[in-house]
Design an enzyme around this catalytic site. Structure first.
Site, PDB file in Angstrom:
ATOM      1  N   TYR A 100       0.811  -1.232   0.000  1.00  0.00           N
ATOM      2  CA  TYR A 100       0.000   0.000   0.000  1.00  0.00           C
ATOM      3  C   TYR A 100       0.841   1.277   0.000  1.00  0.00           C
ATOM      4  N   GLU A 142      -9.045  -6.495   4.081  1.00  0.00           N
ATOM      5  CA  GLU A 142      -8.351  -7.612   3.428  1.00  0.00           C
ATOM      6  C   GLU A 142      -7.775  -8.588   4.453  1.00  0.00           C
ATOM      7  N   ARG A 211      -5.221 -14.435 -13.585  1.00  0.00           N
ATOM      8  CA  ARG A 211      -6.578 -14.142 -14.076  1.00  0.00           C
ATOM      9  C   ARG A 211      -7.586 -14.798 -13.147  1.00  0.00           C
ATOM     10  N   GLN A 212      -8.809 -14.229 -13.147  1.00  0.00           N
ATOM     11  CA  GLN A 212      -9.880 -14.802 -12.322  1.00  0.00           C
ATOM     12  C   GLN A 212     -10.761 -15.710 -13.191  1.00  0.00           C
ATOM     13  N   GLY A 281     -22.845 -15.651 -23.272  1.00  0.00           N
ATOM     14  CA  GLY A 281     -21.557 -16.296 -23.549  1.00  0.00           C
ATOM     15  C   GLY A 281     -20.976 -16.975 -22.330  1.00  0.00           C
ATOM     16  N   THR A 285     -20.806 -19.028 -16.441  1.00  0.00           N
ATOM     17  CA  THR A 285     -20.121 -19.865 -15.433  1.00  0.00           C
ATOM     18  C   THR A 285     -20.580 -19.630 -13.982  1.00  0.00           C
ATOM     19  N   PHE A 401     -18.857  -8.350 -13.248  1.00  0.00           N
ATOM     20  CA  PHE A 401     -18.070  -8.022 -14.444  1.00  0.00           C
ATOM     21  C   PHE A 401     -16.913  -9.007 -14.563  1.00  0.00           C
ATOM     22  N   PHE A 402     -16.656  -9.480 -15.771  1.00  0.00           N
ATOM     23  CA  PHE A 402     -15.488 -10.323 -15.999  1.00  0.00           C
ATOM     24  C   PHE A 402     -14.266  -9.450 -16.325  1.00  0.00           C
ATOM     25  N   GLY A 403     -14.100  -8.368 -15.600  1.00  0.00           N
ATOM     26  CA  GLY A 403     -12.964  -7.466 -15.776  1.00  0.00           C
ATOM     27  C   GLY A 403     -13.148  -6.414 -14.708  1.00  0.00           C
TER      28      GLY A 403
HETATM   29  C1  LIG Z   1     -14.555 -12.168 -11.414  1.00  0.00           C
HETATM   30  C2  LIG Z   1     -14.161 -12.681 -12.773  1.00  0.00           C
HETATM   31  C3  LIG Z   1     -14.586 -13.935 -13.180  1.00  0.00           C
HETATM   32  C4  LIG Z   1     -14.242 -14.421 -14.436  1.00  0.00           C
HETATM   33  N1  LIG Z   1     -14.685 -15.660 -14.815  1.00  0.00           N
HETATM   34  C5  LIG Z   1     -14.368 -16.136 -16.038  1.00  0.00           C
HETATM   35  C6  LIG Z   1     -14.821 -17.431 -16.455  1.00  0.00           C
HETATM   36  O1  LIG Z   1     -15.508 -18.137 -15.713  1.00  0.00           O
HETATM   37  N2  LIG Z   1     -14.465 -17.871 -17.693  1.00  0.00           N
HETATM   38  C7  LIG Z   1     -13.706 -17.095 -18.541  1.00  0.00           C
HETATM   39  O2  LIG Z   1     -13.400 -17.559 -19.642  1.00  0.00           O
HETATM   40  N3  LIG Z   1     -13.274 -15.875 -18.174  1.00  0.00           N
HETATM   41  C8  LIG Z   1     -13.565 -15.389 -16.942  1.00  0.00           C
HETATM   42  N4  LIG Z   1     -13.100 -14.150 -16.560  1.00  0.00           N
HETATM   43  C9  LIG Z   1     -12.203 -13.408 -17.475  1.00  0.00           C
HETATM   44  C10 LIG Z   1     -10.758 -13.893 -17.282  1.00  0.00           C
HETATM   45  O3  LIG Z   1     -10.295 -13.516 -16.003  1.00  0.00           O
HETATM   46  C11 LIG Z   1      -9.783 -13.302 -18.315  1.00  0.00           C
HETATM   47  O4  LIG Z   1      -9.942 -11.914 -18.342  1.00  0.00           O
HETATM   48  C12 LIG Z   1      -9.997 -13.874 -19.701  1.00  0.00           C
HETATM   49  O5  LIG Z   1      -9.785 -15.283 -19.684  1.00  0.00           O
HETATM   50  C13 LIG Z   1      -9.032 -13.238 -20.705  1.00  0.00           C
HETATM   51  O6  LIG Z   1      -7.724 -13.442 -20.252  1.00  0.00           O
HETATM   52  P1  LIG Z   1      -6.525 -13.647 -21.294  1.00  0.00           P
HETATM   53  O7  LIG Z   1      -5.278 -13.686 -20.513  1.00  0.00           O
HETATM   54  O8  LIG Z   1      -6.815 -14.770 -22.218  1.00  0.00           O
HETATM   55  O9  LIG Z   1      -6.602 -12.334 -22.142  1.00  0.00           O
HETATM   56  P2  LIG Z   1      -5.713 -11.024 -21.891  1.00  0.00           P
HETATM   57  O10 LIG Z   1      -4.351 -11.265 -22.393  1.00  0.00           O
HETATM   58  O11 LIG Z   1      -5.927 -10.581 -20.507  1.00  0.00           O
HETATM   59  O12 LIG Z   1      -6.472 -10.037 -22.885  1.00  0.00           O
HETATM   60  C14 LIG Z   1      -7.825  -9.664 -22.625  1.00  0.00           C
HETATM   61  C15 LIG Z   1      -8.388  -8.990 -23.859  1.00  0.00           C
HETATM   62  O13 LIG Z   1      -7.642  -7.833 -24.117  1.00  0.00           O
HETATM   63  C16 LIG Z   1      -7.178  -7.846 -25.454  1.00  0.00           C
HETATM   64  N5  LIG Z   1      -5.847  -7.207 -25.509  1.00  0.00           N
HETATM   65  C17 LIG Z   1      -4.704  -7.684 -24.995  1.00  0.00           C
HETATM   66  N6  LIG Z   1      -3.700  -6.833 -25.244  1.00  0.00           N
HETATM   67  C18 LIG Z   1      -4.225  -5.807 -25.947  1.00  0.00           C
HETATM   68  C19 LIG Z   1      -3.705  -4.637 -26.516  1.00  0.00           C
HETATM   69  N7  LIG Z   1      -2.421  -4.341 -26.426  1.00  0.00           N
HETATM   70  N8  LIG Z   1      -4.550  -3.819 -27.200  1.00  0.00           N
HETATM   71  C20 LIG Z   1      -5.868  -4.115 -27.325  1.00  0.00           C
HETATM   72  N9  LIG Z   1      -6.406  -5.226 -26.813  1.00  0.00           N
HETATM   73  C21 LIG Z   1      -5.597  -6.057 -26.136  1.00  0.00           C
HETATM   74  C22 LIG Z   1      -7.122  -9.301 -25.869  1.00  0.00           C
HETATM   75  O14 LIG Z   1      -7.272  -9.445 -27.257  1.00  0.00           O
HETATM   76  C23 LIG Z   1      -8.292  -9.881 -25.110  1.00  0.00           C
HETATM   77  O15 LIG Z   1      -9.469  -9.749 -25.851  1.00  0.00           O
HETATM   78  C24 LIG Z   1     -13.437 -13.644 -15.304  1.00  0.00           C
HETATM   79  C25 LIG Z   1     -12.983 -12.389 -14.871  1.00  0.00           C
HETATM   80  C26 LIG Z   1     -13.333 -11.911 -13.637  1.00  0.00           C
HETATM   81  C27 LIG Z   1     -12.840 -10.562 -13.206  1.00  0.00           C
HETATM   82  C1  HEM Z   2      -6.289   2.363  -1.502  1.00  0.00           C
HETATM   83  C2  HEM Z   2      -5.600   1.816  -2.469  1.00  0.00           C
HETATM   84  C3  HEM Z   2      -6.213   1.013  -3.588  1.00  0.00           C
HETATM   85  C4  HEM Z   2      -7.383   1.211  -4.251  1.00  0.00           C
HETATM   86  C5  HEM Z   2      -8.428   2.299  -4.020  1.00  0.00           C
HETATM   87  C6  HEM Z   2      -7.484   0.155  -5.253  1.00  0.00           C
HETATM   88  C7  HEM Z   2      -8.549  -0.007  -6.135  1.00  0.00           C
HETATM   89  C8  HEM Z   2      -8.684  -1.040  -7.009  1.00  0.00           C
HETATM   90  C9  HEM Z   2      -9.832  -1.257  -7.866  1.00  0.00           C
HETATM   91  C10 HEM Z   2     -11.065  -0.385  -7.929  1.00  0.00           C
HETATM   92  C11 HEM Z   2      -9.599  -2.380  -8.583  1.00  0.00           C
HETATM   93  C12 HEM Z   2     -10.516  -3.012  -9.622  1.00  0.00           C
HETATM   94  C13 HEM Z   2     -11.389  -4.021  -8.935  1.00  0.00           C
HETATM   95  C14 HEM Z   2     -12.323  -4.700  -9.895  1.00  0.00           C
HETATM   96  O1  HEM Z   2     -11.874  -5.610 -10.578  1.00  0.00           O
HETATM   97  O2  HEM Z   2     -13.461  -4.303  -9.967  1.00  0.00           O
HETATM   98  C15 HEM Z   2      -8.312  -2.885  -8.186  1.00  0.00           C
HETATM   99  C16 HEM Z   2      -7.718  -4.000  -8.727  1.00  0.00           C
HETATM  100  C17 HEM Z   2      -6.394  -4.319  -8.527  1.00  0.00           C
HETATM  101  N1  HEM Z   2      -5.554  -3.771  -7.581  1.00  0.00           N
HETATM  102 FE1  HEM Z   2      -5.984  -2.265  -6.324  1.00  0.00          FE
HETATM  103  N2  HEM Z   2      -6.373  -0.636  -5.170  1.00  0.00           N
HETATM  104  C18 HEM Z   2      -5.571  -0.155  -4.178  1.00  0.00           C
HETATM  105  C19 HEM Z   2      -4.363  -0.676  -3.769  1.00  0.00           C
HETATM  106  C20 HEM Z   2      -3.682  -1.674  -4.421  1.00  0.00           C
HETATM  107  C21 HEM Z   2      -2.354  -2.133  -4.067  1.00  0.00           C
HETATM  108  C22 HEM Z   2      -1.525  -1.657  -2.887  1.00  0.00           C
HETATM  109  C23 HEM Z   2      -2.021  -3.094  -4.982  1.00  0.00           C
HETATM  110  C24 HEM Z   2      -0.719  -3.871  -5.087  1.00  0.00           C
HETATM  111  C25 HEM Z   2       0.390  -3.301  -5.420  1.00  0.00           C
HETATM  112  C26 HEM Z   2      -3.152  -3.245  -5.904  1.00  0.00           C
HETATM  113  C27 HEM Z   2      -3.208  -4.114  -6.960  1.00  0.00           C
HETATM  114  C28 HEM Z   2      -4.332  -4.361  -7.717  1.00  0.00           C
HETATM  115  C29 HEM Z   2      -4.372  -5.323  -8.795  1.00  0.00           C
HETATM  116  C30 HEM Z   2      -3.208  -6.195  -9.273  1.00  0.00           C
HETATM  117  C31 HEM Z   2      -5.673  -5.302  -9.290  1.00  0.00           C
HETATM  118  C32 HEM Z   2      -6.231  -6.097 -10.469  1.00  0.00           C
HETATM  119  C33 HEM Z   2      -5.818  -5.339 -11.676  1.00  0.00           C
HETATM  120  C34 HEM Z   2      -5.943  -6.072 -12.939  1.00  0.00           C
HETATM  121  O3  HEM Z   2      -6.154  -7.286 -12.937  1.00  0.00           O
HETATM  122  O4  HEM Z   2      -5.772  -5.402 -13.941  1.00  0.00           O
HETATM  123  N3  HEM Z   2      -4.129  -2.367  -5.515  1.00  0.00           N
HETATM  124  N4  HEM Z   2      -7.770  -2.056  -7.226  1.00  0.00           N
END
Ligand SMILES: Cc1cc2nc3c(=O)[nH]c(=O)nc-3n(C[C@H](O)[C@H](O)[C@H](O)COP(=O)(O)OP(=O)(O)OC[C@H]3O[C@@H](n4cnc5c(N)ncnc54)[C@H](O)[C@@H]3O)c2cc1C
Ligand code: HEM
Length: 411
Positions: A100, A142, A211-212, A281, A285, A401-403
């Site tokens: 943090y 946390e 990834r989740q 789609g 899950t 949201f899946f992102g």
């Molecule tokens: C809570 C949660 C639950 C989820 N559950 C599922 C699930 O059950 N099943 C599932 O399949 N997925 C699920 N997802 C989504 C999953 O976590 C991944 O995001 C997904 O599998 C894509 O990951 P990836 O590494 O293959 O793609 P990534 O490499 O992360 O890319 C994601 C997208 O961004 C695009 N991208 C990458 N780089 C660039 C760039 N430079 N410019 C423009 N576009 C770009 C890619 O083409 C792709 O379309 C979930 C996500 C969350 C947050």
């Molecule tokens: C007060 C401080 C912080 C705030 C307000 C914050 C806020 C958030 C929010 C809003 C998200 C998106 C959640 C979602 O998926 O909906 C997120 C994701 C995330 N956060 Fe934080 N965060 C904080 C601190 C941190 C710290 C200290 C770390 C570690 C260095 C961290 C690492 C991440 C990562 C890795 C993700 C997922 C990003 C991704 O997958 O692209 N965060 N955070």
């Protein structure tokens, strides 16, 4: 938990009055923040999603969360539900308290960089104190989530090794992975709708990728099942890193690192209201896990499942849902955006085109229900707006949201 802020009233006022200024420069500041932080702490690239970074999605999510928190700096209790939701994601990623201050330091450096002279010492000191107060709420929430995950029977704190015991193709684009712990010990139950984080070291890649994936089966079966959609390359986007690696290279017998189940998008089994699941789609899950759990725990509770897919080729879990629909309390309806000739020869879809309110009203027996939905963002916007138009109240609307989380009310 309760939160108390010991900030000076002047600090509170300074922070609140500068929120709009920072908001105006929101994305610029967070973009600069990530540049600075990753150049000083490249090890953090092991946990951040590089695709989200490149598309600016994470920038927007973090900026929005910091400013939302700052608005409530004198009553941080009000943001606890949001902190819990983000905290679940942080916990599943393995975020630690000591990270943090790193985020805080670089956020302040970025504010100074972008605002220049407008960022007086007074402003920076106030924001430093505010960040510390916000961070301490996140750290506390946390800690509770880590302790909960570890204390559960079969639970654990960080990542644990799981063996792929079965890999099953569910459709042209979705494949399931059945996972059991390598140590052979128990695994914790989870709330249907929860997800795990998968951490991969991909040969040739400098950093790990996390990834989740939602758990797609009911809990209590001795394994976890994730079902992954292949994110194929398109003309303007590269192939998804993790989903393609899982599809192409991870085989039965391979080992994946998994965090304990997390997430607050869960089916409330204490309720008896009718429940409606609406998936688009691979968004199927978490809802499928809920539907399976309902069949075991509340078989008489009325349920309707609507699934939208492009066509039959990419339509996963049809057989599982047909089986669930053998129960009189459960009905299942399919919408194909563009059915193939094969689909038309065996029409079992109820609607052609995109999902809309008229079709929803024709198959959902009552709007006095709890609605759970998940799918691509445009699909979620359509469903959310349709439910609001129908008059469903916010407390009965649940989605994932899946992102990074977004705003369904905005275009
Ligand atoms: C809570 C949660 C639950 C989820 N559950 C599922 C699930 O059950 N099943 C599932 O399949 N997925 C699920 N997802 C989504 C999953 O976590 C991944 O995001 C997904 O599998 C894509 O990951 P990836 O590494 O293959 O793609 P990534 O490499 O992360 O890319 C994601 C997208 O961004 C695009 N991208 C990458 N780089 C660039 C760039 N430079 N410019 C423009 N576009 C770009 C890619 O083409 C792709 O379309 C979930 C996500 C969350 C947050
Ligand atoms: C007060 C401080 C912080 C705030 C307000 C914050 C806020 C958030 C929010 C809003 C998200 C998106 C959640 C979602 O998926 O909906 C997120 C994701 C995330 N956060 Fe934080 N965060 C904080 C601190 C941190 C710290 C200290 C770390 C570690 C260095 C961290 C690492 C991440 C990562 C890795 C993700 C997922 C990003 C991704 O997958 O692209 N965060 N955070």
């Amino acid at each position: 938990m309760t939160t108390t802020t010991k900030l000076h009233p002047k600090t509170i006022e300074m922070v609140k009055s500068t929120v709009p200024v920072l908001e105006t420069h929101g994305e610029q500041i967070t973009k600069r923040f990530y540049e600075l932080m990753f150049s000083n702490h490249p090890e953090l690239l092991h946990i951040f999603n590089h695709a989200n970074q490149k598309q600016g999605r994470q920038q927007r999510a973090l900026a929005a969360a910091v400013y939302a928190a700052a608005r409530y700096i004198d009553q941080l209790d009000a943001i606890l539900p949001v902190v819990r939701q983000i905290g679940h994601k942080h916990r599943s990623l393995g975020i630690k308290p000591e990270q943090y201050p790193i985020v805080g330091k670089h956020l302040l450096l970025a504010i100074k960089d972008v605002l220049g002279d407008a960022a007086t010492d007074e402003v920076i000191t106030a924001w430093a104190e505010a960040y510390e107060a916000i961070a301490s709420v996140f750290i506390q929430v946390e800690k509770e989530l880590y302790d909960e995950a570890a204390a559960k029977h079969g639970g654990w704190r960080d990542f644990r090794r799981f063996v792929v015991v079965k890999k099953v193709k569910e459709s042209g684009v979705i494949t399931s992975f059945y996972l059991k712990p390598e140590d052979g010990k128990a695994i914790s139950d989870y709330w249907p709708g929860q997800y795990v984080s998968v951490k991969l070291s991909i040969p040739g890649e400098t950093y790990t990728h996390i990834r989740q994936y939602s758990l797609s089966d009911a809990p209590g079966k001795g394994y976890y099942r994730i079902s992954v959609k292949r994110e194929a390359a398109t003309e303007d986007k590269p192939a998804g890193m993790v989903s393609n690696y899982l599809h192409d290279h991870v085989q039965e017998g391979d080992v994946l690192d998994l965090s304990a189940p997390a997430g607050d998008f869960t089916l409330d089994l204490s309720k008896t209201t009718p429940v409606v699941f609406i998936s688009g789609g691979v968004g199927i899950t978490p809802l499928l896990s809920m539907a399976h759990t309902l069949a075991i725990r509340q078989p008489a509770r009325p349920a309707t499942f609507l699934h939208a897919a492009l066509n039959g080729r990419v339509h996963a879990f049809d057989e599982e849902l047909q089986m669930l629909a053998e129960r009189p309390s459960f009905s299942y309806h399919i919408c194909y955006e563009s059915p193939s000739d094969e689909d038309r020869r065996h029409p079992h879809f109820g609607k052609e085109g995109r999902i809309d309110l008229a079709w929803m009203q024709s198959v959902i027996p009552t709007k006095d229900a709890d609605f759970y939905f998940c799918g691509p963002v445009p699909f979620m916007k359509t469903v959310y707006r349709a439910l609001k138009q129908w008059g469903v109240s916010e407390e009965h609307i649940h989605y994932e949201f899946f992102g990074p989380a977004g705003d369904l009310t905005k275009d």
